[in-house]
Enzyme design. Structure first.
Site, short mmCIF file in Angstrom:
data_model
loop_
_atom_site.label_atom_id
_atom_site.label_comp_id
_atom_site.label_asym_id
_atom_site.label_seq_id
_atom_site.Cartn_x
_atom_site.Cartn_y
_atom_site.Cartn_z
CE LYS A 1 -3.72 4.85 -1.43
NZ LYS A 1 -4.89 5.61 -2.32
CE1 TYR B 1 -3.92 2.16 0.65
CE2 TYR B 1 -2.71 3.07 2.47
CZ TYR B 1 -3.73 2.89 1.65
OH TYR B 1 -4.65 4.39 1.73
P1 NDP Z 1 -13.12 2.21 0.93
O1 NDP Z 1 -12.79 0.91 1.08
O2 NDP Z 1 -14.17 2.65 1.76
O3 NDP Z 1 -13.61 2.51 -0.49
C1 NDP Z 1 -12.81 2.24 -1.61
C2 NDP Z 1 -13.46 2.56 -2.87
O4 NDP Z 1 -12.58 2.10 -4.13
C3 NDP Z 1 -14.75 1.64 -2.83
O5 NDP Z 1 -15.76 2.29 -3.54
C4 NDP Z 1 -14.29 0.87 -3.76
O6 NDP Z 1 -15.20 0.02 -4.81
C5 NDP Z 1 -13.21 1.28 -5.00
N1 NDP Z 1 -12.68 0.50 -5.63
C6 NDP Z 1 -11.63 -0.36 -5.24
N2 NDP Z 1 -11.07 -1.17 -6.16
C7 NDP Z 1 -11.63 -0.70 -7.24
C8 NDP Z 1 -11.12 -1.10 -8.63
N3 NDP Z 1 -10.36 -1.79 -8.98
N4 NDP Z 1 -11.90 -0.41 -9.47
C9 NDP Z 1 -12.76 0.65 -9.12
N5 NDP Z 1 -13.19 1.16 -7.88
C10 NDP Z 1 -12.48 0.39 -6.95
O7 NDP Z 1 -12.03 3.32 1.18
P2 NDP Z 1 -11.98 4.83 1.68
O8 NDP Z 1 -13.16 5.41 1.29
O9 NDP Z 1 -11.57 4.76 3.25
O10 NDP Z 1 -10.51 5.23 0.78
C11 NDP Z 1 -10.82 6.00 -0.51
C12 NDP Z 1 -9.47 6.40 -0.59
O11 NDP Z 1 -8.59 7.09 0.22
C13 NDP Z 1 -8.54 5.12 -0.99
O12 NDP Z 1 -7.51 5.28 -2.16
C14 NDP Z 1 -7.64 5.23 0.24
O13 NDP Z 1 -6.59 4.39 -0.14
C15 NDP Z 1 -7.46 6.33 0.57
N6 NDP Z 1 -7.18 6.71 2.01
C16 NDP Z 1 -8.07 6.46 3.07
C17 NDP Z 1 -7.71 6.66 4.22
C18 NDP Z 1 -8.65 6.35 5.58
O14 NDP Z 1 -8.12 6.21 6.63
N7 NDP Z 1 -9.82 5.53 5.17
C19 NDP Z 1 -6.49 7.15 4.72
C20 NDP Z 1 -5.51 7.64 3.58
C21 NDP Z 1 -6.16 7.34 2.34
P3 NDP Z 1 -16.25 -1.21 -4.12
O15 NDP Z 1 -17.19 -0.45 -3.18
O16 NDP Z 1 -16.99 -1.60 -5.34
O17 NDP Z 1 -15.25 -2.41 -3.81
#
Ligand code: NDP
Length: 246
Positions: A158, A154
């Site tokens: 990133k 990860y």
């Molecule tokens: P979630 O796991 O709640 O949501 C992730 C989203 O990405 C989901 O809607 C998922 O779709 C979608 N997704 C995953 N793989 C794919 C793919 N191959 N194609 C299309 N869509 C995809 O994560 P968060 O909302 O917590 O995180 C959102 C972003 O923020 C991410 O990039 C994460 O790395 C980043 N982030 C989050 C942090 C946190 O503390 N939460 C901290 C730092 C960064 P589906 O629902 O269909 O699986």
């Protein structure tokens, strides 16, 4: 008038978590939206955005598949006629100590978080260059800045996204296209819910502002970077982490 009035945006991973929050905030600010999901239904997000007055369309796509990502981008252009803002938010984790990490878990995380962002950035940049303007926002992570035990895949994806952001920013600046990243710290979503209470307590001690971040904290940063007010900001990583890393 909203800060994104009349702008057209693509947001990936918009069915839940941070992506859903950004979609709702963009809709409030007057943007029209193509929302991408992989498997979670977009119905709720679409309904909220439409109630807020936005034109919002949904697409199911795996952003790590270059052909599918390009097709979804083309479909967006067909529907909306242009692109002002791309938010690469889709991301996954496959945590484990790196000495024991399976090839598949390393590759999958890089493929979604880094290659998936590249796939849509390249397609969007080609159109933005011609239009001499646009905003690309990549959601990276504090983990890409400082590393994290158990998240080598990860962190690499990133950190790679930060390098990709800066390089694209340099290439696109002459066409007034800005490319920036947002690096959230610990934000309360499904991705972080899996942490144990003791891990959460430990983390809280490392956050000077003394609280975990909210989806709204990240959405506010995304609106700013997408807005006209951020026109002189490019190649930057905006940390939204409560002071966890400075
Ligand atoms: P979630 O796991 O709640 O949501 C992730 C989203 O990405 C989901 O809607 C998922 O779709 C979608 N997704 C995953 N793989 C794919 C793919 N191959 N194609 C299309 N869509 C995809 O994560 P968060 O909302 O917590 O995180 C959102 C972003 O923020 C991410 O990039 C994460 O790395 C980043 N982030 C989050 C942090 C946190 O503390 N939460 C901290 C730092 C960064 P589906 O629902 O269909 O699986």
């Amino acid at each position: 008038m909203g800060r994104l009035e009349g702008k057209t945006a693509i947001i990936t991973g918009a069915a839940r978590g941070i992506g859903k929050g950004i979609a709702e905030r963009f809709a409030k600010e007057g943007a029209n939206l193509s929302l991408l999901t992989r498997s979670t239904s977009l119905d709720e997000t679409l309904e909220i955005c439409r109630k807020l007055g936005a034109r919002a369309e949904g697409m199911t796509v795996d952003v790590s598949d270059p052909v599918a990502a390009k097709n979804s981008f083309d479909k967006h252009i067909e529907t909306f006629g242009g692109i002002d803002i791309l938010v690469n938010n889709a991301g996954i984790t496959r945590d484990g100590l790196f000495v024991r990490m399976k090839d598949k878990d390393f590759e999958e995380v890089i493929k979604v978080n880094l290659t998936g962002s590249f796939n849509l950035m390249r397609a969007a940049a080609r159109v933005m260059i011609k239009c001499r303007g646009g905003r690309i926002i990549n959601i990276t992570s504090v983990v890409g800045q400082i590393g994290n035990a158990g998240q080598a895949n990860y962190a690499a994806s990133k950190a790679g996204l930060i390098g990709l952001t800066k390089s694209a920013a340099k290439e696109l600046a002459s066409r007034s296209v800005t490319v920036n990243s947002i690096a959230p710290g610990y934000i309360v979503t499904a991705m972080t819910e899996v942490l144990t209470d003791s891990a959460k307590d430990q983390l809280l001690k490392s956050i000077p502002l003394g609280r975990f971040g909210s989806i709204e904290d990240v959405a506010a940063a995304a609106v700013f970077l997408a807005s006209d007010e951020a026109g002189y900001i490019t190649g930057q990583t905006l940390s939204v982490n409560g002071g966890m890393a400075m």
